[in-house]
Design a protein around this motif. Structure first.
Motif, PDB file in Angstrom:
ATOM      1  N   LYS A  83       0.961  -1.296  -0.136  1.00 19.06           N
ATOM      2  CA  LYS A  83      -0.077  -0.005   0.009  1.00 19.06           C
ATOM      3  C   LYS A  83       0.769   1.528  -0.056  1.00 19.06           C
ATOM      4  CE  LYS A  83      -0.280   0.636   4.711  1.00 19.06           C
ATOM      5  NZ  LYS A  83      -0.731   1.375   5.838  1.00 19.06           N
ATOM      6  N   VAL A 123       2.219   4.155  -1.731  1.00 25.29           N
ATOM      7  CA  VAL A 123       2.035   4.966  -2.913  1.00 25.29           C
ATOM      8  C   VAL A 123       3.425   5.163  -3.711  1.00 25.29           C
ATOM      9  CG1 VAL A 123       1.330   7.068  -4.246  1.00 25.29           C
ATOM     10  CG2 VAL A 123       0.276   6.063  -2.262  1.00 25.29           C
ATOM     11  N   THR A 159      -8.658   6.717  -3.553  1.00 24.55           N
ATOM     12  CA  THR A 159      -7.521   7.123  -4.587  1.00 24.55           C
ATOM     13  C   THR A 159      -8.187   7.033  -5.976  1.00 24.55           C
ATOM     14  OG1 THR A 159      -5.293   7.180  -4.947  1.00 24.55           O
ATOM     15  CG2 THR A 159      -6.247   5.015  -4.690  1.00 24.55           C
ATOM     16  N   ASN A 164       5.240   6.849   5.763  1.00 20.67           N
ATOM     17  CA  ASN A 164       4.458   7.895   4.634  1.00 20.67           C
ATOM     18  C   ASN A 164       3.586   8.455   4.980  1.00 20.67           C
ATOM     19  OD1 ASN A 164       6.343   6.654   2.489  1.00 20.67           O
ATOM     20  ND2 ASN A 164       5.471   4.691   2.784  1.00 20.67           N
ATOM     21  N   ASN A 165       2.810   7.935   5.687  1.00 16.68           N
ATOM     22  CA  ASN A 165       1.570   8.756   6.021  1.00 16.68           C
ATOM     23  C   ASN A 165       1.592   9.769   7.355  1.00 16.68           C
ATOM     24  OD1 ASN A 165       0.433   5.659   5.361  1.00 16.68           O
ATOM     25  ND2 ASN A 165      -0.475   7.328   4.283  1.00 16.68           N
ATOM     26  N   LEU A 166       0.695  10.773   7.464  1.00 16.98           N
ATOM     27  CA  LEU A 166       0.739  11.833   8.334  1.00 16.98           C
ATOM     28  C   LEU A 166       0.694  11.373   9.583  1.00 16.98           C
ATOM     29  CD1 LEU A 166       0.745  14.822   8.352  1.00 16.98           C
ATOM     30  CD2 LEU A 166      -1.810  14.910   8.406  1.00 16.98           C
ATOM     31  N   LEU A 217       8.369  16.958  11.458  1.00 16.38           N
ATOM     32  CA  LEU A 217       7.432  16.769  10.299  1.00 16.38           C
ATOM     33  C   LEU A 217       7.788  17.857   9.232  1.00 16.38           C
ATOM     34  CD1 LEU A 217       4.637  15.263   9.289  1.00 16.38           C
ATOM     35  CD2 LEU A 217       3.674  17.172  10.362  1.00 16.38           C
ATOM     36  N   PHE A 228       4.039  18.718   3.477  1.00 17.04           N
ATOM     37  CA  PHE A 228       4.173  18.878   2.010  1.00 17.04           C
ATOM     38  C   PHE A 228       3.419  19.851   1.463  1.00 17.04           C
ATOM     39  CE2 PHE A 228       5.212  14.247   2.909  1.00 17.04           C
ATOM     40  CZ  PHE A 228       6.696  14.495   2.866  1.00 17.04           C
ATOM     41  N   ARG A 260      -8.111  16.245   3.790  1.00 16.64           N
ATOM     42  CA  ARG A 260      -8.438  14.909   3.842  1.00 16.64           C
ATOM     43  C   ARG A 260      -9.504  14.582   4.614  1.00 16.64           C
ATOM     44  NH1 ARG A 260      -5.447  15.440   0.086  1.00 16.64           N
ATOM     45  NH2 ARG A 260      -3.814  14.466  -0.495  1.00 16.64           N
ATOM     46  N   TYR A 288     -10.486  12.107   7.314  1.00 11.14           N
ATOM     47  CA  TYR A 288      -9.667  11.147   8.014  1.00 11.14           C
ATOM     48  C   TYR A 288     -10.731  10.424   8.948  1.00 11.14           C
ATOM     49  CZ  TYR A 288      -5.347  13.715   7.050  1.00 11.14           C
ATOM     50  OH  TYR A 288      -4.467  14.276   6.318  1.00 11.14           O
ATOM     51  N   GLY A 302       1.963  13.774  -6.599  1.00  8.70           N
ATOM     52  CA  GLY A 302       0.790  13.018  -7.065  1.00  8.70           C
ATOM     53  C   GLY A 302      -0.234  13.275  -5.625  1.00  8.70           C
ATOM     54  N   ASP A 303      -0.007  13.957  -4.676  1.00  5.19           N
ATOM     55  CA  ASP A 303      -0.728  14.547  -3.750  1.00  5.19           C
ATOM     56  C   ASP A 303      -2.047  15.350  -4.416  1.00  5.19           C
ATOM     57  OD1 ASP A 303      -0.002  13.488  -1.552  1.00  5.19           O
ATOM     58  OD2 ASP A 303       0.938  14.983  -0.677  1.00  5.19           O
TER      59      ASP A 303
HETATM   60  C1  UD1 Z   1      -2.329   7.885   0.470  1.00 11.60           C
HETATM   61  C2  UD1 Z   1      -2.955   7.444  -0.671  1.00 11.60           C
HETATM   62  C3  UD1 Z   1      -4.109   6.319  -0.597  1.00 11.60           C
HETATM   63  C4  UD1 Z   1      -3.623   5.332   0.451  1.00 11.60           C
HETATM   64  C5  UD1 Z   1      -3.150   5.946   1.688  1.00 11.60           C
HETATM   65  C6  UD1 Z   1      -2.822   4.949   2.660  1.00 11.60           C
HETATM   66  C7  UD1 Z   1      -2.766   9.072  -2.762  1.00 11.60           C
HETATM   67  C8  UD1 Z   1      -3.340  10.009  -3.195  1.00 11.60           C
HETATM   68  N1  UD1 Z   1      -3.385   8.676  -1.665  1.00 11.60           N
HETATM   69  O1  UD1 Z   1      -3.285   8.631   1.185  1.00 11.60           O
HETATM   70  O2  UD1 Z   1      -4.454   5.990  -1.727  1.00 11.60           O
HETATM   71  O3  UD1 Z   1      -4.666   4.526   0.776  1.00 11.60           O
HETATM   72  O4  UD1 Z   1      -2.134   6.935   1.356  1.00 11.60           O
HETATM   73  O5  UD1 Z   1      -1.498   4.610   2.399  1.00 11.60           O
HETATM   74  O6  UD1 Z   1      -1.657   8.776  -2.820  1.00 11.60           O
HETATM   75  N2  UD1 Z   1       1.462  14.700   4.614  1.00 11.60           N
HETATM   76  C9  UD1 Z   1       2.597  15.625   4.924  1.00 11.60           C
HETATM   77  N3  UD1 Z   1       3.719  15.105   5.577  1.00 11.60           N
HETATM   78  C10 UD1 Z   1       3.860  13.871   5.868  1.00 11.60           C
HETATM   79  C11 UD1 Z   1       2.961  12.907   5.191  1.00 11.60           C
HETATM   80  C12 UD1 Z   1       1.592  13.409   4.906  1.00 11.60           C
HETATM   81  O7  UD1 Z   1       2.336  16.737   5.054  1.00 11.60           O
HETATM   82  O8  UD1 Z   1       4.978  13.380   6.127  1.00 11.60           O
HETATM   83  C13 UD1 Z   1       0.334  15.122   4.284  1.00 11.60           C
HETATM   84  C14 UD1 Z   1       0.118  14.802   2.503  1.00 11.60           C
HETATM   85  O9  UD1 Z   1       0.518  15.643   1.828  1.00 11.60           O
HETATM   86  C15 UD1 Z   1      -1.380  14.782   2.523  1.00 11.60           C
HETATM   87  C16 UD1 Z   1      -2.002  14.383   3.968  1.00 11.60           C
HETATM   88  O10 UD1 Z   1      -0.619  14.671   4.933  1.00 11.60           O
HETATM   89  O11 UD1 Z   1      -2.057  16.168   2.251  1.00 11.60           O
HETATM   90  C17 UD1 Z   1      -2.138  12.834   4.092  1.00 11.60           C
HETATM   91  O12 UD1 Z   1      -1.096  12.133   3.738  1.00 11.60           O
HETATM   92  P1  UD1 Z   1      -0.945  10.439   3.724  1.00 11.60           P
HETATM   93  O13 UD1 Z   1      -1.383  10.101   5.187  1.00 11.60           O
HETATM   94  O14 UD1 Z   1       0.142  10.071   3.164  1.00 11.60           O
HETATM   95  O15 UD1 Z   1      -2.343  10.128   3.021  1.00 11.60           O
HETATM   96  P2  UD1 Z   1      -2.780  10.378   1.466  1.00 11.60           P
HETATM   97  O16 UD1 Z   1      -1.713  10.860   0.732  1.00 11.60           O
HETATM   98  O17 UD1 Z   1      -3.970  11.297   1.591  1.00 11.60           O
END
Ligand code: UD1
Length: 342
Positions: A85, A87, A127, A198-200, A215, A218, A231, A233, A297-298
């Motif tokens: 999962k 991206v 997505t 990778n995720n927020l 942190l 982006f 997003r 959540y 890709g965001d």
């Molecule tokens: C992404 C995928 C989604 C996938 C999900 C779970 C896309 C468009 N979406 O969601 O399909 O199911 O991950 O893995 O690729 N952010 C920061 N700093 C960070 C991390 C994230 O600013 O270190 C921001 C991102 O830019 C975004 C938000 O937080 O705006 C959420 O990011 P994230 O948690 O990675 O989820 P998605 O990208 O929405």
């Protein structure tokens, strides 16, 4: 009633196993442990009092999958989480993503046909909508060209399922998740990203606990209320409960057609800075962060129209953003404490 949960030791999978067992379902998990640990079954047992059966093998292996289903032909339905999962990683390793996510699905469907197992709930993603033309996004919104091989595997998987139901007894519910975050209230299970998250939200909690220096936000120049992307959540426990509702809908023969799609979101969008603010409020911690360039890709903003899910499934996300980040923070702290004790 026996349900197969593939990827049941993973983040969403483990929370779903808990909810299934709490509601009296018997669960068997298949997982290759590529992004999770065997210890999770013990944690699930601590929460529910029941240790789910775990079989460790890779569903990409046709023979092993066929053998498993032959031995477990009394399975009533399948919830299929097992997939890669990340991206960014999918862009670097497209073939691995296509093989892992698509071959496993095809193996499962073939075995379901062979053993007359009629129901599958599939983990899809918002997505598939890309940047929607209209917000909130409903299930009727068009599918946009995928931004990554990962996103493409979700789109192709939905197509494989749609084609399969036409020529078999198999019925499918595809659940399109928005952004699952948070952890079980017990703090015994939660999200456990390997390496740098990778995720927020895992990045926020790991920064607050001192594993990450700061942190990176982006992009601060998006056309949104505060310049950061928005997003929808959703608490992972709310999400997990929707899977139990979906399984019941199938078993109780309430589906309106053989392939149904539901959005799983709250209907409310939050910016990155709003999530950070919610975290600072509930934790009392000041988070170190800085705004950097946009991530490729965001999408700018996406949130769900959950009306169809609310009405048709009789399910609604209940937990708010503060509860979500509070549970993620509680989990991060509990997990690190346990690690130190080991
Ligand atoms: C992404 C995928 C989604 C996938 C999900 C779970 C896309 C468009 N979406 O969601 O399909 O199911 O991950 O893995 O690729 N952010 C920061 N700093 C960070 C991390 C994230 O600013 O270190 C921001 C991102 O830019 C975004 C938000 O937080 O705006 C959420 O990011 P994230 O948690 O990675 O989820 P998605 O990208 O929405």
């Amino acid at each position: 009633m026996k349900i197969l949960v593939t990827g049941g030791t993973g983040y969403i999978g483990s929370h779903t196993v808990v909810e299934l067992q709490n509601q009296g379902f018997e669960v068997v998990i298949v997982d290759n442990l590529s992004n999770s640990s065997e210890e999770i079954v013990g944690q699930i047992e601590k929460i529910t009092g029941i240790r789910p059966i775990l079989e460790v093998f890779d569903l990409v292996n046709r023979e092993k999958t066929a053998d498993f289903f032959k031995r477990n032909s009394d399975i009533k339905g399948v919830i299929h989480f097992a997939a890669s999962k990340a991206v960014g990683e999918s862009v670097v390793k497209p073939l691995e993503y296509y093989r892992n996510n698509l071959v496993s699905l095809m193996n499962i469907l073939e075995s379901m046909k062979e053993n007359q197992i009629p129901y599958i709930v599939f983990s899809s993603s918002c997505t598939v909508y890309g940047q929607p033309d209209e917000l909130p996004v409903s299930e009727k919104a068009p599918i946009k060209k995928a931004e990554s091989p990962y996103g493409n595997t979700k789109q192709i998987s939905e197509e494989i399922l749609q084609d399969t139901i036409k020529t078999s007894e198999i019925k499918t519910i595809a659940l399109r998740y928005f952004n699952p975050i948070g952890a079980h209230e017990s703090a015994l299970i939660g999200e456990l990203p390997l390496g740098v998250p990778n995720n927020l939200v895992p990045f926020i909690t790991q920064t607050a606990i001192g594993i990450r220096k700061e942190l990176k936000v982006f992009g601060g120049d998006y056309p949104t209320i505060d310049g950061t992307p928005i997003r929808d959540y959703i608490h992972v426990v709310d999400l997990a409960k929707a899977h139990v509702v979906a399984v019941r809908r199938m078993i109780e023969d309430k589906m309106k057609n053989g392939f149904e799609v539901f959005n799983l979101g709250t209907g409310k969008g939050y910016s990155v800075l709003e999530v950070i603010n919610a975290f600072e409020k509930i934790s009392g911690e000041k988070l170190r962060y800085k705004i950097v360039d946009r991530r490729e890709g965001d999408v700018i903003e996406v949130w769900a129209d959950p009306t169809f899910s609310n009405e048709e499934l009789g399910w609604k996300a209940e937990k708010g953003i503060e509860e979500m980040v509070a549970s993620a923070w509680k989990w991060e702290q509990a997990y690190r404490k346990n690690e130190l004790l080991k």
